[in-house]
Design a protein around this motif. Structure first.
Motif, PDB file in Angstrom:
ATOM      1  N   PRO A  66       0.813  -1.231   0.000  1.00 53.27           N
ATOM      2  CA  PRO A  66       0.000   0.000   0.000  1.00 53.27           C
ATOM      3  C   PRO A  66       0.841   1.274   0.000  1.00 53.27           C
ATOM      4  CG  PRO A  66      -0.922  -1.581   1.529  1.00 53.27           C
ATOM      5  CD  PRO A  66       0.403  -2.134   1.067  1.00 53.27           C
ATOM      6  N   GLY A  67       1.913   1.301   0.770  1.00 54.47           N
ATOM      7  CA  GLY A  67       2.789   2.481   0.785  1.00 54.47           C
ATOM      8  C   GLY A  67       3.436   2.710  -0.567  1.00 54.47           C
ATOM      9  N   GLU A  68       3.865   1.629  -1.192  1.00 53.06           N
ATOM     10  CA  GLU A  68       4.469   1.746  -2.519  1.00 53.06           C
ATOM     11  C   GLU A  68       3.434   2.199  -3.548  1.00 53.06           C
ATOM     12  OE1 GLU A  68       7.748  -1.810  -1.826  1.00 53.06           O
ATOM     13  OE2 GLU A  68       5.984  -2.196  -3.060  1.00 53.06           O
ATOM     14  N   ALA A  69       2.214   1.703  -3.413  1.00 53.48           N
ATOM     15  CA  ALA A  69       1.150   2.105  -4.341  1.00 53.48           C
ATOM     16  C   ALA A  69       0.841   3.590  -4.177  1.00 53.48           C
ATOM     17  CB  ALA A  69      -0.103   1.267  -4.098  1.00 53.48           C
ATOM     18  N   LYS A  70       0.864   4.056  -2.932  1.00 57.55           N
ATOM     19  CA  LYS A  70       0.629   5.484  -2.680  1.00 57.55           C
ATOM     20  C   LYS A  70       1.725   6.319  -3.339  1.00 57.55           C
ATOM     21  CE  LYS A  70       0.377   8.970   0.895  1.00 57.55           C
ATOM     22  NZ  LYS A  70       0.580   9.283   2.298  1.00 57.55           N
ATOM     23  N   GLU A  71       2.972   5.893  -3.166  1.00 59.24           N
ATOM     24  CA  GLU A  71       4.096   6.605  -3.777  1.00 59.24           C
ATOM     25  C   GLU A  71       3.963   6.634  -5.303  1.00 59.24           C
ATOM     26  OE1 GLU A  71       6.648   8.266  -2.325  1.00 59.24           O
ATOM     27  OE2 GLU A  71       5.605   7.898  -0.427  1.00 59.24           O
ATOM     28  N   ALA A  96      -6.732   4.282   0.262  1.00 62.10           N
ATOM     29  CA  ALA A  96      -7.454   3.241   1.017  1.00 62.10           C
ATOM     30  C   ALA A  96      -8.035   2.199   0.067  1.00 62.10           C
ATOM     31  CB  ALA A  96      -8.557   3.879   1.863  1.00 62.10           C
ATOM     32  N   LEU A  97      -8.582   2.639  -1.061  1.00 55.15           N
ATOM     33  CA  LEU A  97      -9.110   1.695  -2.049  1.00 55.15           C
ATOM     34  C   LEU A  97      -7.998   0.823  -2.626  1.00 55.15           C
ATOM     35  CD1 LEU A  97     -11.671   3.948  -3.986  1.00 55.15           C
ATOM     36  CD2 LEU A  97     -12.194   1.967  -2.549  1.00 55.15           C
ATOM     37  N   LEU A  98      -6.875   1.455  -2.932  1.00 55.33           N
ATOM     38  CA  LEU A  98      -5.733   0.697  -3.441  1.00 55.33           C
ATOM     39  C   LEU A  98      -5.256  -0.333  -2.418  1.00 55.33           C
ATOM     40  CD1 LEU A  98      -3.410   3.278  -5.223  1.00 55.33           C
ATOM     41  CD2 LEU A  98      -4.361   1.189  -6.196  1.00 55.33           C
ATOM     42  N   ALA A  99      -5.163   0.101  -1.172  1.00 51.48           N
ATOM     43  CA  ALA A  99      -4.706  -0.809  -0.114  1.00 51.48           C
ATOM     44  C   ALA A  99      -5.651  -1.990   0.022  1.00 51.48           C
ATOM     45  CB  ALA A  99      -4.598  -0.057   1.205  1.00 51.48           C
ATOM     46  N   ASP A 100      -6.950  -1.741  -0.100  1.00 50.36           N
ATOM     47  CA  ASP A 100      -7.928  -2.822   0.000  1.00 50.36           C
ATOM     48  C   ASP A 100      -7.778  -3.801  -1.158  1.00 50.36           C
ATOM     49  OD1 ASP A 100     -10.180  -4.068   1.307  1.00 50.36           O
ATOM     50  OD2 ASP A 100     -11.369  -3.399  -0.423  1.00 50.36           O
ATOM     51  N   ARG A 101      -7.551  -3.288  -2.361  1.00 54.16           N
ATOM     52  CA  ARG A 101      -7.369  -4.162  -3.527  1.00 54.16           C
ATOM     53  C   ARG A 101      -6.073  -4.960  -3.470  1.00 54.16           C
ATOM     54  NH1 ARG A 101      -7.890   0.046  -7.717  1.00 54.16           N
ATOM     55  NH2 ARG A 101      -9.651   1.124  -6.837  1.00 54.16           N
ATOM     56  N   LEU A 102      -5.076  -4.411  -2.802  1.00 51.71           N
ATOM     57  CA  LEU A 102      -3.774  -5.080  -2.710  1.00 51.71           C
ATOM     58  C   LEU A 102      -3.686  -6.052  -1.535  1.00 51.71           C
ATOM     59  CD1 LEU A 102      -1.438  -2.016  -3.397  1.00 51.71           C
ATOM     60  CD2 LEU A 102      -1.954  -3.894  -4.963  1.00 51.71           C
ATOM     61  N   ASN A 144      -3.492 -18.001  -7.093  1.00 48.67           N
ATOM     62  CA  ASN A 144      -3.919 -17.161  -8.215  1.00 48.67           C
ATOM     63  C   ASN A 144      -4.431 -15.814  -7.724  1.00 48.67           C
ATOM     64  OD1 ASN A 144      -3.283 -18.886 -10.329  1.00 48.67           O
ATOM     65  ND2 ASN A 144      -5.268 -19.904 -10.269  1.00 48.67           N
ATOM     66  N   THR A 145      -5.203 -15.829  -6.663  1.00 48.60           N
ATOM     67  CA  THR A 145      -5.738 -14.570  -6.124  1.00 48.60           C
ATOM     68  C   THR A 145      -4.615 -13.703  -5.570  1.00 48.60           C
ATOM     69  OG1 THR A 145      -7.793 -15.715  -5.589  1.00 48.60           O
ATOM     70  CG2 THR A 145      -7.444 -13.572  -4.557  1.00 48.60           C
ATOM     71  N   ILE A 146      -3.671 -14.328  -4.876  1.00 48.75           N
ATOM     72  CA  ILE A 146      -2.509 -13.567  -4.374  1.00 48.75           C
ATOM     73  C   ILE A 146      -1.775 -12.921  -5.547  1.00 48.75           C
ATOM     74  CG2 ILE A 146      -0.221 -13.796  -3.317  1.00 48.75           C
ATOM     75  CD1 ILE A 146      -1.473 -16.032  -1.523  1.00 48.75           C
ATOM     76  N   GLY A 147      -1.618 -13.669  -6.621  1.00 49.54           N
ATOM     77  CA  GLY A 147      -0.935 -13.138  -7.801  1.00 49.54           C
ATOM     78  C   GLY A 147      -1.667 -11.969  -8.421  1.00 49.54           C
ATOM     79  N   SER A 148      -2.986 -12.054  -8.488  1.00 50.29           N
ATOM     80  CA  SER A 148      -3.737 -10.963  -9.110  1.00 50.29           C
ATOM     81  C   SER A 148      -3.784  -9.732  -8.210  1.00 50.29           C
ATOM     82  CB  SER A 148      -5.151 -11.417  -9.467  1.00 50.29           C
ATOM     83  OG  SER A 148      -5.902 -11.690  -8.311  1.00 50.29           O
ATOM     84  N   LYS A 149      -3.750  -9.934  -6.908  1.00 51.00           N
ATOM     85  CA  LYS A 149      -3.766  -8.794  -5.991  1.00 51.00           C
ATOM     86  C   LYS A 149      -2.378  -8.205  -5.781  1.00 51.00           C
ATOM     87  CE  LYS A 149      -7.813  -9.728  -3.152  1.00 51.00           C
ATOM     88  NZ  LYS A 149      -8.256  -9.894  -1.753  1.00 51.00           N
ATOM     89  N   GLY A 150      -1.351  -9.040  -5.903  1.00 49.86           N
ATOM     90  CA  GLY A 150       0.007  -8.617  -5.562  1.00 49.86           C
ATOM     91  C   GLY A 150       0.512  -7.451  -6.367  1.00 49.86           C
ATOM     92  N   ASN A 151       0.370  -7.528  -7.685  1.00 46.68           N
ATOM     93  CA  ASN A 151       0.822  -6.446  -8.554  1.00 46.68           C
ATOM     94  C   ASN A 151       2.235  -5.984  -8.192  1.00 46.68           C
ATOM     95  OD1 ASN A 151       0.579  -4.649 -10.641  1.00 46.68           O
ATOM     96  ND2 ASN A 151      -0.560  -3.132  -9.455  1.00 46.68           N
TER      97      ASN A 151
END
Length: 177
Positions: A66-71, A96-102, A144-151
């Motif tokens: 989430p921190g990396e996504a924010k950056e 917050a939305l990004l963190a939830d998706r990740l 598979n779900t971890i892979g799709s959420k991990g990004n």
């Protein structure tokens, strides 16, 4: 040179010989299956350990996402918005939305539980071939779900390794009862 002597055996004598041979064959087959089972269990344990190691890497890496996504979001928005003031509340909402998706916490917990259950089934006395096969399907779904959420590149590598090991286990489970 040779003479053939035919001696008649009674039904009881014939049955005794047949019973003895079938018993020895069954004992040999059971010993072979036990050796194969021991070898399969060792292979399963090795592969489950590799899955667990990769899962631990994902668990370690996931909270940083989430921190990396924010950056990354900020670095993309700044050039686009240049002089426009960003609303901190709106930015917080997007983060917050990004963190939830990740967030892959649930999937990691379930995968860990599946690995533990797999271990208990292979150590248990009951025939578990079908249960193991079903568990592997669930493990694959979680990965598979971890892979799709991990990004994330590091998480993607871990997912690939986990998928490879789960597939190798699945191939071997076809030989288990």
């Amino acid at each position: 040179m040779f003479t053939w002597e035919h001696s008649a055996l009674s039904d009881e004598e014939t049955w005794g010989l047949v019973k003895s041979l079938v018993g020895k064959a069954c004992d040999n087959m059971n010993a072979m299956k036990a050796r194969e089972g021991t070898a399969l269990a060792k292979d399963f344990e090795l592969r489950l350990r590799l899955v667990r190691e990769q899962l631990d890497l994902v668990i370690e890496r996931a909270p940083l996402r989430p921190g990396e996504a924010k950056e990354r979001l900020m670095s993309r928005l700044k050039p686009l918005l240049a002089d426009v003031e960003m609303d901190p509340a709106r930015l917080a909402q997007e983060v917050a939305l990004l963190a939830d998706r990740l967030d892959c916490t649930e999937e990691c917990v379930r995968l860990s539980a599946h690995v533990d259950q797999f271990r208990s089934l292979i150590e248990g006395p009951e025939l578990a071939g079908r249960k193991l096969n079903f568990l592997l399907q669930e493990m694959n779904r979680e990965v598979n779900t971890i892979g799709s959420k991990g990004n994330d590149v590091g998480m993607a590598r871990a997912v690939i390794i986990m998928k490879e090991e789960i597939e190798r286990i699945r191939e071997q489970v076809q030989n288990a009862e």
